[in-house]
Design a protein around this motif. Sequence first.
Motif, mmCIF file in Angstrom:
data_model
loop_
_atom_site.group_PDB
_atom_site.id
_atom_site.type_symbol
_atom_site.label_atom_id
_atom_site.label_comp_id
_atom_site.label_asym_id
_atom_site.label_seq_id
_atom_site.Cartn_x
_atom_site.Cartn_y
_atom_site.Cartn_z
ATOM 1 N N PRO A 129 0.822 -1.216 0.000
ATOM 2 C CA PRO A 129 0.000 0.000 0.000
ATOM 3 C C PRO A 129 0.855 1.266 0.000
ATOM 4 O O PRO A 129 1.338 1.700 1.046
ATOM 5 C CB PRO A 129 -0.816 -0.124 1.290
ATOM 6 C CG PRO A 129 0.006 -0.993 2.174
ATOM 7 C CD PRO A 129 0.750 -1.929 1.280
ATOM 8 N N SER A 130 1.050 1.851 -1.169
ATOM 9 C CA SER A 130 1.790 3.110 -1.282
ATOM 10 C C SER A 130 1.424 3.764 -2.601
ATOM 11 O O SER A 130 1.012 3.079 -3.549
ATOM 12 C CB SER A 130 3.301 2.859 -1.231
ATOM 13 O OG SER A 130 3.764 2.311 -2.447
ATOM 14 N N PRO A 131 1.565 5.084 -2.696
ATOM 15 C CA PRO A 131 1.278 5.771 -3.962
ATOM 16 C C PRO A 131 2.123 5.251 -5.116
ATOM 17 O O PRO A 131 1.652 5.138 -6.246
ATOM 18 C CB PRO A 131 1.609 7.232 -3.644
ATOM 19 C CG PRO A 131 1.411 7.350 -2.168
ATOM 20 C CD PRO A 131 1.857 6.033 -1.612
ATOM 21 N N LEU A 132 3.387 4.888 -4.839
ATOM 22 C CA LEU A 132 4.249 4.364 -5.895
ATOM 23 C C LEU A 132 3.731 3.034 -6.418
ATOM 24 O O LEU A 132 3.813 2.740 -7.605
ATOM 25 C CB LEU A 132 5.683 4.204 -5.382
ATOM 26 C CG LEU A 132 6.509 5.485 -5.263
ATOM 27 C CD1 LEU A 132 7.869 5.182 -4.645
ATOM 28 C CD2 LEU A 132 6.693 6.151 -6.620
ATOM 29 N N ASP B 171 -0.162 -4.329 7.017
ATOM 30 C CA ASP B 171 -0.142 -4.225 8.480
ATOM 31 C C ASP B 171 -1.336 -3.363 8.880
ATOM 32 O O ASP B 171 -1.322 -2.141 8.724
ATOM 33 C CB ASP B 171 1.164 -3.585 8.950
ATOM 34 C CG ASP B 171 1.273 -3.515 10.472
ATOM 35 O OD1 ASP B 171 0.257 -3.773 11.158
ATOM 36 O OD2 ASP B 171 2.363 -3.179 10.969
ATOM 37 N N MET B 172 -2.384 -4.005 9.378
ATOM 38 C CA MET B 172 -3.636 -3.298 9.653
ATOM 39 C C MET B 172 -3.540 -2.326 10.819
ATOM 40 O O MET B 172 -4.508 -1.622 11.133
ATOM 41 C CB MET B 172 -4.751 -4.310 9.887
ATOM 42 C CG MET B 172 -5.101 -5.133 8.653
ATOM 43 S SD MET B 172 -5.569 -4.123 7.224
ATOM 44 C CE MET B 172 -7.176 -3.541 7.759
ATOM 45 N N ARG B 173 -2.375 -2.247 11.451
ATOM 46 C CA ARG B 173 -2.179 -1.234 12.488
ATOM 47 C C ARG B 173 -1.851 0.129 11.892
ATOM 48 O O ARG B 173 -1.875 1.139 12.591
ATOM 49 C CB ARG B 173 -1.051 -1.663 13.431
ATOM 50 C CG ARG B 173 -1.342 -2.939 14.222
ATOM 51 C CD ARG B 173 -0.115 -3.429 14.945
ATOM 52 N NE ARG B 173 0.959 -3.783 14.011
ATOM 53 C CZ ARG B 173 2.151 -4.248 14.385
ATOM 54 N NH1 ARG B 173 2.418 -4.409 15.672
ATOM 55 N NH2 ARG B 173 3.062 -4.545 13.483
ATOM 56 N N LEU C 138 -2.513 3.958 6.549
ATOM 57 C CA LEU C 138 -2.421 3.868 5.098
ATOM 58 C C LEU C 138 -2.815 2.476 4.614
ATOM 59 O O LEU C 138 -3.476 2.325 3.584
ATOM 60 C CB LEU C 138 -0.992 4.183 4.639
ATOM 61 C CG LEU C 138 -0.734 4.132 3.124
ATOM 62 C CD1 LEU C 138 -1.581 5.172 2.404
ATOM 63 C CD2 LEU C 138 0.750 4.351 2.826
ATOM 64 N N HIS C 139 -2.448 1.451 5.378
ATOM 65 C CA HIS C 139 -2.760 0.086 5.011
ATOM 66 C C HIS C 139 -4.263 -0.180 5.174
ATOM 67 O O HIS C 139 -4.863 -0.877 4.350
ATOM 68 C CB HIS C 139 -1.951 -0.881 5.866
ATOM 69 C CG HIS C 139 -0.479 -0.816 5.591
ATOM 70 N ND1 HIS C 139 0.337 -1.938 5.650
ATOM 71 C CD2 HIS C 139 0.337 0.212 5.255
ATOM 72 C CE1 HIS C 139 1.582 -1.588 5.364
ATOM 73 N NE2 HIS C 139 1.598 -0.279 5.137
ATOM 74 N N ARG D 180 -6.942 -1.214 2.209
ATOM 75 C CA ARG D 180 -7.853 -2.344 2.339
ATOM 76 C C ARG D 180 -9.301 -1.906 2.143
ATOM 77 O O ARG D 180 -10.079 -2.560 1.433
ATOM 78 C CB ARG D 180 -7.684 -2.998 3.711
ATOM 79 C CG ARG D 180 -8.680 -4.108 4.022
ATOM 80 C CD ARG D 180 -8.612 -5.205 2.994
ATOM 81 N NE ARG D 180 -9.440 -6.348 3.358
ATOM 82 C CZ ARG D 180 -9.815 -7.284 2.495
ATOM 83 N NH1 ARG D 180 -9.455 -7.216 1.233
ATOM 84 N NH2 ARG D 180 -10.541 -8.314 2.899
ATOM 85 N N ASP D 181 -9.666 -0.797 2.745
ATOM 86 C CA ASP D 181 -11.039 -0.294 2.638
ATOM 87 C C ASP D 181 -11.374 0.104 1.202
ATOM 88 O O ASP D 181 -12.514 -0.037 0.751
ATOM 89 C CB ASP D 181 -11.240 0.899 3.570
ATOM 90 C CG ASP D 181 -11.192 0.504 5.035
ATOM 91 O OD1 ASP D 181 -11.351 -0.697 5.330
ATOM 92 O OD2 ASP D 181 -10.988 1.397 5.892
#
Length: 243
Positions: free
Chosen positions: A148-151, A181-183, A186-187, A191-192
């Motif tokens: 999960p990142s813009p890149l 890592d759901m903590r 951004l992650h 997911r959402d």
Amino acid sequence: MASIAVYSVKGGVGKTTFAVNLAWCAATISRRRTLLWDLDASGGSGFLLGVDPRKKRAAQSVFERDQPPAKLIRETAYEGLHLLPADESIRTLGRQFEQLGKKRRLAKLVEGLGKEYDRIVFDCPPVLSEVSAQVMRAADLVIVPLPPSPLSSRAFEQVVEEVRGSGKKHPPILPVLSMIDMRRNLHKEARDANPKWPIVPLASAVEQCAVERRPVGDFAPRSPAARAFAQLWTAIERKLAKG
């Protein structure tokens, strides 16, 4: 026979780890006769499977001559799982394809291998090239690991363009959120935003694949990571069954 490409234009996303673990799932869980074809010159798939490279650099020779690649295929420690390893000789493979002028050279080799294998998994090089174009013409499904990142989002857009540009009958794409890592906010947001995408969590067991030189399902079968790869493989089989 069905062929699955694990592909990303961005390095460090877990591409090779995905390819090895999915090939292991195909052979061990589904009991499919499986070939893992490493097209990344770094040779990471062989390393993770504990298959040491031969001194002779001959991976490129598969494409130079009209002969089956059987002589280069190696057995692994796992029943039903074979490896066609990579070496530095394939760094110039893109140029070789262009010289051959055969846009479906790889696809023709895959058709021949389909007589021996039920599943072929490609560990693709992390670049846009004639090699990746050849893979897209040969693949029935493309798996794209996406941290999960813009890149990663930008890289995914490039993959979609590459796959769609491979022809009218381009293979479907299955994006997978990796290293989740759901903590982390951004992650959670990733997911959402993509609730139907499969997930492979950020886990020490995945990192240990390079230390153990084994698939995570082999040395940590009850771990969340092993379950995630098994669930992903089930999703892949379902997608292949639907055509």
